[in-house]
Scaffold this motif. Structure first.
Motif, PDB file in Angstrom:
ATOM      1  N   LEU A  81      -8.001   5.843   4.341  1.00 11.62           N
ATOM      2  CA  LEU A  81      -6.586   5.556   4.479  1.00 11.62           C
ATOM      3  C   LEU A  81      -5.847   6.880   4.521  1.00 11.62           C
ATOM      4  O   LEU A  81      -5.962   7.689   3.599  1.00 11.62           O
ATOM      5  N   ASP A  82      -5.109   7.112   5.605  1.00 11.76           N
ATOM      6  CA  ASP A  82      -4.343   8.335   5.773  1.00 11.76           C
ATOM      7  C   ASP A  82      -3.086   8.270   4.921  1.00 11.76           C
ATOM      8  O   ASP A  82      -2.234   7.405   5.134  1.00 11.76           O
ATOM      9  N   LEU A  83      -2.979   9.146   3.927  1.00  8.23           N
ATOM     10  CA  LEU A  83      -1.839   9.135   3.010  1.00  8.23           C
ATOM     11  C   LEU A  83      -0.758  10.109   3.462  1.00  8.23           C
ATOM     12  O   LEU A  83      -1.000  11.079   4.091  1.00  8.23           O
TER      13      LEU A  83
ATOM     14  N   ASN B  79       5.646  -0.306  -9.737  1.00  7.04           N
ATOM     15  CA  ASN B  79       5.183   1.078  -9.939  1.00  7.04           C
ATOM     16  C   ASN B  79       4.609   1.706  -8.669  1.00  7.04           C
ATOM     17  O   ASN B  79       3.403   1.955  -8.578  1.00  7.04           O
ATOM     18  N   PHE B  80       5.492   1.955  -7.695  1.00  8.10           N
ATOM     19  CA  PHE B  80       5.079   2.574  -6.432  1.00  8.10           C
ATOM     20  C   PHE B  80       4.279   3.840  -6.703  1.00  8.10           C
ATOM     21  O   PHE B  80       4.683   4.692  -7.492  1.00  8.10           O
ATOM     22  N   LYS B  81       3.119   3.970  -6.031  1.00  6.19           N
ATOM     23  CA  LYS B  81       2.239   5.125  -6.222  1.00  6.19           C
ATOM     24  C   LYS B  81       2.310   6.089  -5.047  1.00  6.19           C
ATOM     25  O   LYS B  81       2.637   7.252  -5.206  1.00  6.19           O
ATOM     26  N   VAL B  82       1.947   5.587  -3.865  1.00  5.94           N
ATOM     27  CA  VAL B  82       1.850   6.448  -2.694  1.00  5.94           C
ATOM     28  C   VAL B  82       2.009   5.605  -1.431  1.00  5.94           C
ATOM     29  O   VAL B  82       1.660   4.421  -1.418  1.00  5.94           O
ATOM     30  N   GLU B  83       2.530   6.221  -0.380  1.00  9.09           N
ATOM     31  CA  GLU B  83       2.659   5.512   0.898  1.00  9.09           C
ATOM     32  C   GLU B  83       1.422   5.784   1.753  1.00  9.09           C
ATOM     33  O   GLU B  83       0.975   6.927   1.857  1.00  9.09           O
ATOM     34  N   ILE B  84       0.884   4.734   2.324  1.00  7.32           N
ATOM     35  CA  ILE B  84      -0.228   4.867   3.270  1.00  7.32           C
ATOM     36  C   ILE B  84       0.380   4.915   4.665  1.00  7.32           C
ATOM     37  O   ILE B  84       1.137   4.022   5.048  1.00  7.32           O
ATOM     38  N   LYS B  85       0.047   5.964   5.424  1.00  5.60           N
ATOM     39  CA  LYS B  85       0.534   6.057   6.799  1.00  5.60           C
ATOM     40  C   LYS B  85      -0.191   5.033   7.669  1.00  5.60           C
ATOM     41  O   LYS B  85       0.437   4.286   8.396  1.00  5.60           O
ATOM     42  N   SER B  86      -1.516   5.055   7.578  1.00  2.00           N
ATOM     43  CA  SER B  86      -2.309   4.096   8.354  1.00  2.00           C
ATOM     44  C   SER B  86      -3.779   4.222   7.980  1.00  2.00           C
ATOM     45  O   SER B  86      -4.199   5.238   7.437  1.00  2.00           O
ATOM     46  N   PRO B  87      -4.560   3.190   8.300  1.00  2.00           N
ATOM     47  CA  PRO B  87      -6.016   3.342   8.200  1.00  2.00           C
ATOM     48  C   PRO B  87      -6.484   4.200   9.376  1.00  2.00           C
ATOM     49  O   PRO B  87      -5.703   4.477  10.287  1.00  2.00           O
TER      50      PRO B  87
END
Length: 158
Positions: free
Chosen positions: A156-158, A129-137
């Motif tokens: 966490l930068d989304l 259940n993929f929610k969101v991608e994190i670009k980076s901390p």
């Protein structure tokens, strides 16, 4: 009866211990601002890793099929936290590995080092259940406070 009481007592202690290791999302307009509370630094880093995975996917369906070892270094604790969070994002999104459990050991010589064993399985976006991608901390708003317990905050930068 004493054995039954011992089993109940041990499960109660485990529940109390879990409650002493937690994370929560704090209010932020566009990104994920997370606060971790734990008794030890190792537990705090483990919970931080879990928070990253659970921001990206639902961890309830992850099976512990495979184990991997990871090593992360940092010149100080903030740098170590940043590198740790970045490594978990990379393993989850880039390498496609869904992490269920973390064991974390922190060493300090000239710099800090995390030696960790993770377990999980190949990432399946539908199953997990993929929610969101994190670009980076990010270092913005990042802090670690060591008092009676460890409190971490990071963005966490989304």
């Amino acid at each position: 009866m004493p054995l039954r009481f011992a089993v109940y007592f041990n499960s109660l202690i485990a529940e109390i211990y879990k409650k002493n290791m937690s994370y929560k999302y704090l209010e932020h307009a566009t990104d994920a601002l997370i606060e971790v509370n734990a008794k030890t630094l190792e537990d705090a880093f483990s919970v931080a890793g879990k928070s990253v995975v659970e921001t990206i996917i639902d961890s309830n369906n992850i099976q512990e099929i495979e184990e991997k070892n990871i090593n992360v270094k940092g010149r100080n604790l903030l740098n170590l936290l940043y590198n740790w969070l970045e490594e978990i994002v990379t393993i989850t999104i880039t390498d496609g590995f869904a992490i269920k459990n973390f064991s974390v050991n922190i060493k300090k010589n000239k710099e800090y080092q995390i030696v960790s064993k993770i377990s999980g399985e190949k990432l399946d976006l539908k199953k997990h259940n993929f929610k969101v991608e994190i670009k980076s901390p990010t270092f913005h708003l990042m802090e670690i406070n060591e008092n009676d317990e460890i409190t971490m905050r990071y963005l966490l930068d989304l």
